[in-house]
Write an enzyme that holds these catalytic residues in place. Structure first.
Site, mmCIF file in Angstrom:
data_model
loop_
_atom_site.group_PDB
_atom_site.id
_atom_site.type_symbol
_atom_site.label_atom_id
_atom_site.label_comp_id
_atom_site.label_asym_id
_atom_site.label_seq_id
_atom_site.Cartn_x
_atom_site.Cartn_y
_atom_site.Cartn_z
ATOM 1 N N HIS A 1 0.864 -1.195 0.000
ATOM 2 C CA HIS A 1 0.000 0.000 0.000
ATOM 3 C C HIS A 1 0.897 1.241 0.000
ATOM 4 C CE1 HIS A 1 -2.752 3.088 1.431
ATOM 5 N NE2 HIS A 1 -3.730 2.315 0.998
ATOM 6 N N SER B 1 -10.560 7.302 -2.712
ATOM 7 C CA SER B 1 -11.819 8.047 -2.548
ATOM 8 C C SER B 1 -13.017 7.389 -3.235
ATOM 9 C CB SER B 1 -11.632 9.497 -3.003
ATOM 10 O OG SER B 1 -10.660 10.148 -2.202
ATOM 11 N N GLU C 1 -4.020 2.385 -7.053
ATOM 12 C CA GLU C 1 -4.436 3.447 -6.139
ATOM 13 C C GLU C 1 -3.565 4.679 -6.367
ATOM 14 O OE1 GLU C 1 -6.553 1.833 -2.430
ATOM 15 O OE2 GLU C 1 -4.427 1.702 -2.050
ATOM 16 N N GLY D 1 -7.743 9.284 0.271
ATOM 17 C CA GLY D 1 -8.144 10.095 1.423
ATOM 18 C C GLY D 1 -8.307 11.566 1.113
HETATM 19 P P1 PGA Z 1 -9.616 6.113 0.626
HETATM 20 O O1 PGA Z 1 -8.388 5.085 0.830
HETATM 21 O O2 PGA Z 1 -10.782 5.297 0.100
HETATM 22 O O3 PGA Z 1 -9.874 6.661 2.005
HETATM 23 O O4 PGA Z 1 -9.173 7.144 -0.341
HETATM 24 C C1 PGA Z 1 -8.127 4.054 -0.085
HETATM 25 C C2 PGA Z 1 -6.917 3.257 0.333
HETATM 26 O O5 PGA Z 1 -5.934 3.853 0.811
HETATM 27 O O6 PGA Z 1 -6.882 2.007 0.201
#
Ligand code: PGA
Length: 249
Positions: A95, A212, A167, A173
């Site tokens: 991640h 998000s 991602e 976030g």
């Molecule tokens: P988020 O995070 O949905 O809060 O943007 C996704 C993630 O980090 O896996």
């Protein structure tokens, strides 16, 4: 042909008691859901409790990290066998928060993916570019390098068991989701690379989008050919919003 997979990454949120309360509220909301694989990724101390509560529901349980060694003097780390015994079925690996705050390299990510596959768990290998990298036109270079690094020495026979999560770091976030077209473009690129690597097995690989994802944008993302699910952070913390996401269709 590819069963969609939607995973909730709780990051460092929820005590074991809070995790249990989530599952008790969430299970009845998704009991009738078919045709989508649901995975919850609680912090380490709640994995056992969550796995017990979801037993028989078809819901999977992921760790958010893992160590690649079988065992050893690695203070603070957790092995795959420990996770398996606690009931984990999946591991999120590489991640961007691990790469950014814990200096995880592509090499470490690769060892973790290989160890996870060897043990029979499903790795969720994360890749994604930062904002400056996208602005600098380096998106494909970066995600291509992370994908190649993470999948090194993994044979085609194991390839279809790997789950990839795209991602974009700038979308995590931030409330700033990639548009479905931006996501699909990168997903198609990643699948192309996987085809070069594994041939036909690449068609079976689920490529998730993360960054998000919310109840109101999941359907538009999932409508794209190469988007096979989602890795959800913030919106997976409430049973109601995560249930809306997994029932997108
Ligand atoms: P988020 O995070 O949905 O809060 O943007 C996704 C993630 O980090 O896996």
């Amino acid at each position: 042909m590819r069963v969609p997979l939607i995973a909730g990454n709780w990051k460092m949120y929820k005590t074991a008691a809070e995790a249990e309360a989530f599952v008790l509220a969430f299970l009845p909301l998704v009991s009738g859901v078919r045709g989508v694989e649901i995975v919850l990724a609680p912090p380490y101390p709640s994995i056992g409790a969550v796995a017990l509560l979801v037993r028989g529901s078809g819901i999977g349980v992921a760790s958010q990290n893992v160590h690649y060694a079988d065992e050893g003097a690695f203070t603070g780390e957790v092995s795959i066998r420990m996770l398996q015994e606690a009931g984990a079925t999946h591991c999120i690996i590489g991640h961007s928060e691990r790469r950014q705050y814990f200096a995880e390299s592509d090499d470490a990510v690769n060892r973790k993916v290989r160890a996870t596959l060897a043990a029979g768990l499903t790795p969720i290998l994360c890749v994604g570019e930062t904002d400056p990298e996208r602005e600098g036109g380096k998106t494909f270079d970066v995600v291509g390098r992370q994908l190649a690094g993470g999948t090194k020495e993994i044979p085609a026979s194991m390839g279809s068991r790997v789950v990839v999560a795209y991602e974009p770091v700038w979308a995590i976030g931030t409330g700033k989701t990639a548009t479905p077209a931006q996501a699909q473009e990168v997903h198609a690129f990643l699948r192309g690379r996987l085809k070069e690597l594994w041939g036909g097995a690449a068609d079976a690989v689920r490529i998730l989008y993360g960054g998000s994802v919310k109840p109101d944008n999941i359907a538009a993302l999932m409508a794209n050919e190469d988007i096979d699910g989602a890795l959800v952070g913030g919106a997976s913390l409430s049973p109601g919003s995560f249930a809306k996401i997994v029932t997108f269709h």
